[in-house]
Design a protein around this motif. Structure first.
Motif, short mmCIF file in Angstrom:
data_model
loop_
_atom_site.label_atom_id
_atom_site.label_comp_id
_atom_site.label_asym_id
_atom_site.label_seq_id
_atom_site.Cartn_x
_atom_site.Cartn_y
_atom_site.Cartn_z
N TYR A 213 45.45 37.71 40.84
CA TYR A 213 45.19 38.43 39.59
C TYR A 213 43.96 39.34 39.75
CZ TYR A 213 43.95 39.74 34.89
OH TYR A 213 43.63 40.50 33.79
N LEU A 214 42.88 38.79 40.27
CA LEU A 214 41.63 39.55 40.38
C LEU A 214 41.66 40.57 41.51
CD1 LEU A 214 39.01 36.67 39.93
CD2 LEU A 214 39.72 38.35 38.21
N PHE A 215 42.28 40.22 42.64
CA PHE A 215 42.14 41.02 43.85
C PHE A 215 43.46 41.58 44.38
CE2 PHE A 215 38.67 37.76 44.14
CZ PHE A 215 37.64 38.61 43.79
N GLY A 216 44.57 41.21 43.76
CA GLY A 216 45.85 41.76 44.22
C GLY A 216 45.86 43.28 44.14
N ALA A 217 46.38 43.91 45.18
CA ALA A 217 46.38 45.37 45.25
C ALA A 217 47.69 45.87 45.86
CB ALA A 217 45.17 45.86 46.06
N SER A 218 48.78 45.20 45.52
CA SER A 218 50.08 45.64 46.04
C SER A 218 51.14 45.54 44.94
CB SER A 218 50.48 44.82 47.27
OG SER A 218 50.34 43.42 47.05
N ALA A 447 28.35 39.41 40.17
CA ALA A 447 29.70 39.47 40.74
C ALA A 447 30.70 38.75 39.85
CB ALA A 447 29.70 38.87 42.15
N VAL A 448 30.32 37.58 39.34
CA VAL A 448 31.22 36.82 38.47
C VAL A 448 31.49 37.60 37.18
CG1 VAL A 448 31.43 34.71 37.09
CG2 VAL A 448 30.63 34.59 39.46
N LEU A 449 30.45 38.22 36.61
CA LEU A 449 30.65 39.01 35.40
C LEU A 449 31.62 40.17 35.65
CD1 LEU A 449 29.97 39.72 32.47
CD2 LEU A 449 28.08 41.11 33.34
N ALA A 450 31.46 40.84 36.78
CA ALA A 450 32.33 41.97 37.09
C ALA A 450 33.79 41.52 37.20
CB ALA A 450 31.88 42.64 38.39
N GLU A 451 34.01 40.36 37.78
CA GLU A 451 35.38 39.86 37.89
C GLU A 451 35.90 39.37 36.54
OE1 GLU A 451 37.04 40.46 40.51
OE2 GLU A 451 35.29 41.13 41.62
N TRP A 452 35.01 38.79 35.75
CA TRP A 452 35.40 38.30 34.42
C TRP A 452 35.88 39.43 33.53
CZ3 TRP A 452 32.49 38.66 29.61
CH2 TRP A 452 33.02 37.86 28.59
N GLU A 453 35.31 40.61 33.70
CA GLU A 453 35.72 41.75 32.89
C GLU A 453 37.18 42.12 33.15
OE1 GLU A 453 32.77 44.63 33.89
OE2 GLU A 453 31.40 44.00 32.30
N LYS A 454 37.67 41.81 34.36
CA LYS A 454 39.08 42.08 34.66
C LYS A 454 40.01 41.17 33.87
CE LYS A 454 38.10 43.27 39.53
NZ LYS A 454 38.37 42.85 40.93
N VAL A 455 39.50 40.01 33.46
CA VAL A 455 40.35 39.06 32.74
C VAL A 455 40.71 39.61 31.36
CG1 VAL A 455 40.46 36.75 31.74
CG2 VAL A 455 39.43 37.09 34.00
N HIS A 456 39.76 40.21 30.67
CA HIS A 456 40.08 40.73 29.35
C HIS A 456 40.46 42.21 29.38
CE1 HIS A 456 36.13 42.71 28.82
NE2 HIS A 456 35.61 41.63 29.35
N ASN A 457 40.51 42.81 30.57
CA ASN A 457 41.01 44.18 30.71
C ASN A 457 41.68 44.31 32.08
OD1 ASN A 457 41.59 46.87 30.75
ND2 ASN A 457 39.47 47.59 30.50
N SER A 458 42.98 44.04 32.11
CA SER A 458 43.68 44.03 33.39
C SER A 458 43.77 45.42 34.02
CB SER A 458 45.10 43.46 33.21
OG SER A 458 45.89 44.33 32.43
N ASP A 459 43.46 46.47 33.26
CA ASP A 459 43.43 47.81 33.84
C ASP A 459 42.33 47.95 34.89
OD1 ASP A 459 45.50 48.52 32.19
OD2 ASP A 459 44.24 49.54 30.71
N LEU A 460 41.36 47.04 34.86
CA LEU A 460 40.26 47.09 35.83
C LEU A 460 40.60 46.42 37.16
CD1 LEU A 460 37.26 46.25 33.45
CD2 LEU A 460 37.99 48.51 34.26
#
Length: 537
Positions: A213-218, A447-460
């Motif tokens: 979810y956080l790092f997938g790029a395919s 780093a954890v905060l930056a990844e957490w932001e992806k949870v509530h905005n999957s566009d990131l």
């Protein structure tokens, strides 16, 4: 800055479980100085060599890069065109990143007009015959590595094998394990360390859907990857020849890639070292009806190493592996049986196309906090049903992880992926504070905060950003990949070395060629006898 971060996360997320909180407090009180400042990391980054037209390179591995059998930093994986870059273990994340950057710089300066494909899913490939299997010279060990790859081609096909990823190696230092054992009233021993690594692995398996979810790029593939075979996935078409799924995160980790359905029946247990070794050994010693017609030495023909479920242990596809450094001629399971778990290898990471080296420092710091969380969270043993549930959650996430309505199974409960992720981050951010304190930094919490932001905005997420650009510009996977590859090459070729230099790499290449020649000169056994001895040992 860090106070703002902590306030934001603490005010938004749920509190951690009582057992986790107790373990965290007990560990914090028992920690020795430097116990969390000497975590060792290593990166193995794979990438394909491609032509300026974005086609798979047909050239032999450049001799200027050295001998792939013996070079410690630059080798190949499945194919001649599939490079693998390896960093030495280090407790300095910044140093690891610089070393990997230097390897890219030298390689790109050596490749002439070729590029490094920036995506995990391969570029345009005409047919499987366009994929030249990696060669490692005439020695027995070199022939064994090549025949293993021939076997993979016959068993699974070559397309799956040229998917690229990042493997992240992680080990906790002796000082940490001493502190941990004190805090948990455990006997400090290698057996205990191995057992605790397996506890970490089980919790990783329970929650590793978070990684794609956080790092997938395919989220998309070149249509050539399917080789005219029909897929059951509901692909949409983009441009001239790109297939995508609207909410996909990591098609690399789907059944198209390394979570291969052919191995779904393997009974590899992660409850302890003994059951894990037993399961792996059964797989490499049990004949498979699927592979009986493939030559494995008959009339001197080797199209695979043997006819067993797994030829060797490396054939086991898993998002994480327990590891021990193997001696010459020693199987991985034998190394584990003799000396226990030394480190773990995380294998669920796609290449980061937004980094010219496929990975970034923020990602490593998050993984440190996440893996340490997996150790601190209580980790009951897993049944087969538990394991199957983790596989189902992973498969759902790689195919539709950015769907805001996606539900995963957590035990007997169905829970939104985003809610489960929020609950996890509540605990992970507390571990990040511990790492910050030990390393006198705020980088882990950031780093954890930056990844957490992806949870509530999957566009990131990387997959979200990639697909948004491709859809906005009606951009084919191949055109996008060539554009990014050119940018990365220009950036790498123009940078100055930070740790190594060109003379270092030239010397390393020459030494690796001499080392391979020495191995070949000292071989005396026929290949078939060499193989028999290897498997007997």
């Amino acid at each position: 800055m860090i106070q703002t971060i902590n306030h934001l996360m603490d005010s938004t997320l749920n509190t951690g479980t009582a057992a986790f909180e107790t373990r965290l407090t007990d560990l914090n009180q028992s920690l020795d100085a430097f116990a969390l400042s000497d975590i060792q990391h290593g990166i193995e980054r794979e990438c394909l060599r491609v032509s300026p037209e974005g086609l798979l390179s047909q050239d032999t591995h450049p001799i200027e890069l050295g001998a792939t059998l013996t070079h410690s930093l630059i080798t190949t994986d499945y194919a001649e065109s599939l490079l693998e870059f390896i960093t030495p273990p280090s407790n300095d994340i910044s140093l690891t990143i610089k070393q990997l950057d230097d390897i890219h710089t030298f390689t790109l300066q050596t490749l002439g007009d070729e590029y490094l494909w920036p995506f995990s899913m391969p570029c345009f490939v005409g047919t499987e015959d366009d994929i030249r299997l990696a060669e490692y010279g005439t020695s027995n060990i070199g022939q064994m590595k090549h025949v293993y790859r021939v076997g993979l081609k016959h068993r699974y096909g070559s397309m799956m094998q040229v998917i690229a990823g990042v493997h992240f190696n992680f080990s906790l230092p002796e000082q940490f394990w001493q502190s941990w054992c004190r805090s948990q009233n455990l006997t400090y021993s290698q057996d205990t360390i191995s057992a605790e690594y397996f506890a970490m692995i089980r919790n990783y398996r329970r929650t590793c859907w978070l990684i794609p979810y956080l790092f997938g790029a395919s989220p998309a593939i070149c249509q050539s990857f399917l080789q005219d075979q029909q897929s059951t996935l509901p692909f949409k078409k983009l441009g001239k020849g790109t297939l995508y799924l609207p909410y996909a995160t990591s098609l690399r980790m789907s059944d198209l890639g390394y979570t291969n359905a052919a191995q779904s029946s393997l009974n590899v247990c992660y409850n302890n070292l003994e059951t894990y070794i037993k399961g792996v050994r059964e797989a490499i010693e049990t004949p498979s009806d699927l592979y009986q017609d493939i030559a494995s030495g008959e009339n001197g023909v080797f199209d695979q190493l043997n006819k067993n479920i797994l030829q060797i242990e490396n054939e086991l596809y898993s998002p994480i592996r327990p590891k021990q450094i193997a001696k010459s001629g020693e199987k991985p399971s034998q190394a584990l049986a003799e000396r226990g778990v030394a480190y773990i290898e995380v294998r669920a990471l796609d290449l980061d196309p937004f980094s010219k080296i496929g990975v970034n420092e923020q990602q490593i710091r998050f993984l440190d906090a996440y893996l340490l969380y997996c150790l601190l969270q209580p980790s009951p043993e897993m049944s087969r049903a538990d394991y199957d549930q983790t596989e189902d959650n992973l498969n759902l996430t790689v195919i539709q992880g950015r769907d805001p309505a996606l539900l995963l199974k957590n035990g007997s409960d169905c829970v939104l992926l985003t809610q489960w992720a929020h609950d996890l981050f509540s605990d992970i951010q507390k571990v990040a504070k511990l790492l910050d304190s030990a390393n006198q930094t705020t980088a882990y919490s950031e780093a954890v905060l930056a990844e957490w932001e992806k949870v509530h905005n999957s566009d990131l997420t990387p997959s979200g950003k990639m697909l948004a650009k491709m859809l906005a510009e009606n951009l084919d996977n191949s055109l996008y990949g060539k554009e990014v590859a050119r940018q990365h090459k220009d950036a790498s070729k123009s940078r100055a070395y930070a740790v190594f230099n060109s003379d270092y790499f030239i010397t390393a290449a020459e030494e690796s060629i001499r080392a391979q020649a020495e191995i070949e000169a000292n071989d005396t056994l026929p290949f078939s006898e060499f193989l028999a001895n290897y498997f007997k040992y």
